[in-house]
Design a protein around this motif. Structure first.
Motif, PDB file in Angstrom:
ATOM      1  N   ARG A  94       0.713  -1.251  -0.075  1.00 62.77           N
ATOM      2  CA  ARG A  94       0.012   0.113   0.079  1.00 62.77           C
ATOM      3  C   ARG A  94       0.950   1.244  -0.160  1.00 62.77           C
ATOM      4  O   ARG A  94       1.823   1.500   0.784  1.00 62.77           O
ATOM      5  CB  ARG A  94      -1.000   0.132   1.260  1.00 62.77           C
ATOM      6  CG  ARG A  94      -1.873   1.190   1.227  1.00 62.77           C
ATOM      7  CD  ARG A  94      -2.866   1.089   2.331  1.00 62.77           C
ATOM      8  NE  ARG A  94      -3.894   2.042   2.411  1.00 62.77           N
ATOM      9  CZ  ARG A  94      -4.913   2.149   1.969  1.00 62.77           C
ATOM     10  NH1 ARG A  94      -5.389   0.876   1.437  1.00 62.77           N
ATOM     11  NH2 ARG A  94      -5.724   2.999   2.023  1.00 62.77           N
ATOM     12  N   GLU A  95       0.201   2.257  -0.851  1.00 62.68           N
ATOM     13  CA  GLU A  95       1.023   3.456  -0.706  1.00 62.68           C
ATOM     14  C   GLU A  95      -0.153   4.366   0.001  1.00 62.68           C
ATOM     15  O   GLU A  95      -1.112   4.239  -0.477  1.00 62.68           O
ATOM     16  CB  GLU A  95       1.178   4.250  -2.203  1.00 62.68           C
ATOM     17  CG  GLU A  95       2.534   3.249  -2.874  1.00 62.68           C
ATOM     18  CD  GLU A  95       2.746   3.719  -4.086  1.00 62.68           C
ATOM     19  OE1 GLU A  95       2.366   4.701  -4.376  1.00 62.68           O
ATOM     20  OE2 GLU A  95       3.531   3.391  -4.926  1.00 62.68           O
ATOM     21  N   THR A  96       0.505   5.113   1.004  1.00 57.37           N
ATOM     22  CA  THR A  96      -0.398   5.995   1.680  1.00 57.37           C
ATOM     23  C   THR A  96       0.261   7.055   2.164  1.00 57.37           C
ATOM     24  O   THR A  96       1.391   7.411   2.129  1.00 57.37           O
ATOM     25  CB  THR A  96      -1.071   5.067   3.191  1.00 57.37           C
ATOM     26  OG1 THR A  96      -2.056   5.861   3.638  1.00 57.37           O
ATOM     27  CG2 THR A  96      -0.073   4.725   4.012  1.00 57.37           C
ATOM     28  N   LYS A  97      -0.325   8.110   3.073  1.00 52.84           N
ATOM     29  CA  LYS A  97       0.034   9.263   3.612  1.00 52.84           C
ATOM     30  C   LYS A  97       0.165   8.992   5.085  1.00 52.84           C
ATOM     31  O   LYS A  97      -0.448   8.256   5.584  1.00 52.84           O
ATOM     32  CB  LYS A  97      -0.779  10.519   3.339  1.00 52.84           C
ATOM     33  CG  LYS A  97      -1.017  10.892   2.051  1.00 52.84           C
ATOM     34  CD  LYS A  97      -1.674  12.240   2.005  1.00 52.84           C
ATOM     35  CE  LYS A  97      -3.239  12.140   2.590  1.00 52.84           C
ATOM     36  NZ  LYS A  97      -3.875  13.589   2.645  1.00 52.84           N
ATOM     37  N   THR A  98       1.389   9.625   5.649  1.00 54.06           N
ATOM     38  CA  THR A  98       1.477   9.398   7.004  1.00 54.06           C
ATOM     39  C   THR A  98       0.762  10.552   7.782  1.00 54.06           C
ATOM     40  O   THR A  98       0.226  11.603   7.395  1.00 54.06           O
ATOM     41  CB  THR A  98       3.158   9.685   7.511  1.00 54.06           C
ATOM     42  OG1 THR A  98       3.383  10.875   7.069  1.00 54.06           O
ATOM     43  CG2 THR A  98       3.608   8.637   6.718  1.00 54.06           C
ATOM     44  N   CYS A  99       0.802  10.517   8.951  1.00 53.29           N
ATOM     45  CA  CYS A  99       0.011  11.504  10.059  1.00 53.29           C
ATOM     46  C   CYS A  99       0.780  13.109   9.799  1.00 53.29           C
ATOM     47  O   CYS A  99       0.156  14.176   9.918  1.00 53.29           O
ATOM     48  CB  CYS A  99       0.229  11.276  11.521  1.00 53.29           C
ATOM     49  SG  CYS A  99       1.972  10.977  11.981  1.00 53.29           S
TER      50      CYS A  99
END
Length: 132
Positions: A94-99
């Motif tokens: 998965r490619e995602t954004k962090t906090c």
């Protein structure tokens, strides 16, 4: 014959311990950020590069708290996909954004403790540079 069997078992145990120590060292000193989960998706181990990338210690992310590193808007979907991969014993990617709005790629591989028992996941986390 009994003596030879005992010697063989002893050599096998020593070899197994050596392999375990090599594996632990390779994972701990690997430059890739890594964490390991149990069969429910709770973090049980992470390495130093993971601390460097996330700014979080193992105590900060133990259990399900690793999800706090995933951006709040993407957290539920990310964990649902992770759980599905864990249950199906398949790769998690998965490619995602962090906090803190970094883009990351998470790549996890399931492992089994034995033929019947799911062990958990070993997950690598890498920051994506612009254009990736």
């Amino acid at each position: 014959v009994v003596c030879q069997l005992g010697e063989t078992c002893s050599r096998m145990e020593i070899t197994q311990k050596i392999i375990e120590q090599r594996t632990k060292a390779a994972l701990h000193y690997n430059p890739t950020a890594l964490f390991e989960t149990d069969n429910l998706g709770r973090v049980i181990w992470s390495n130093e590069p993971f601390y460097d990338l996330t700014g979080q210690s193992l105590d900060d992310i133990k259990g399900y708290d690793w999800l706090t590193y995933v951006h709040e808007e993407e957290r539920d979907d990310c964990f649902a996909e992770f759980q599905s991969c864990l249950e199906m014993n398949r790769k998690f990617q998965r490619e995602t954004k962090t906090c803190d709005n970094k883009k990351i790629r998470m790549l996890g591989f399931p492992y089994k403790l034995n033929e019947e028992e799911q062990g958990g996941f070993l997950v690598s986390v890498s920051e994506l540079k612009k254009g990736e």
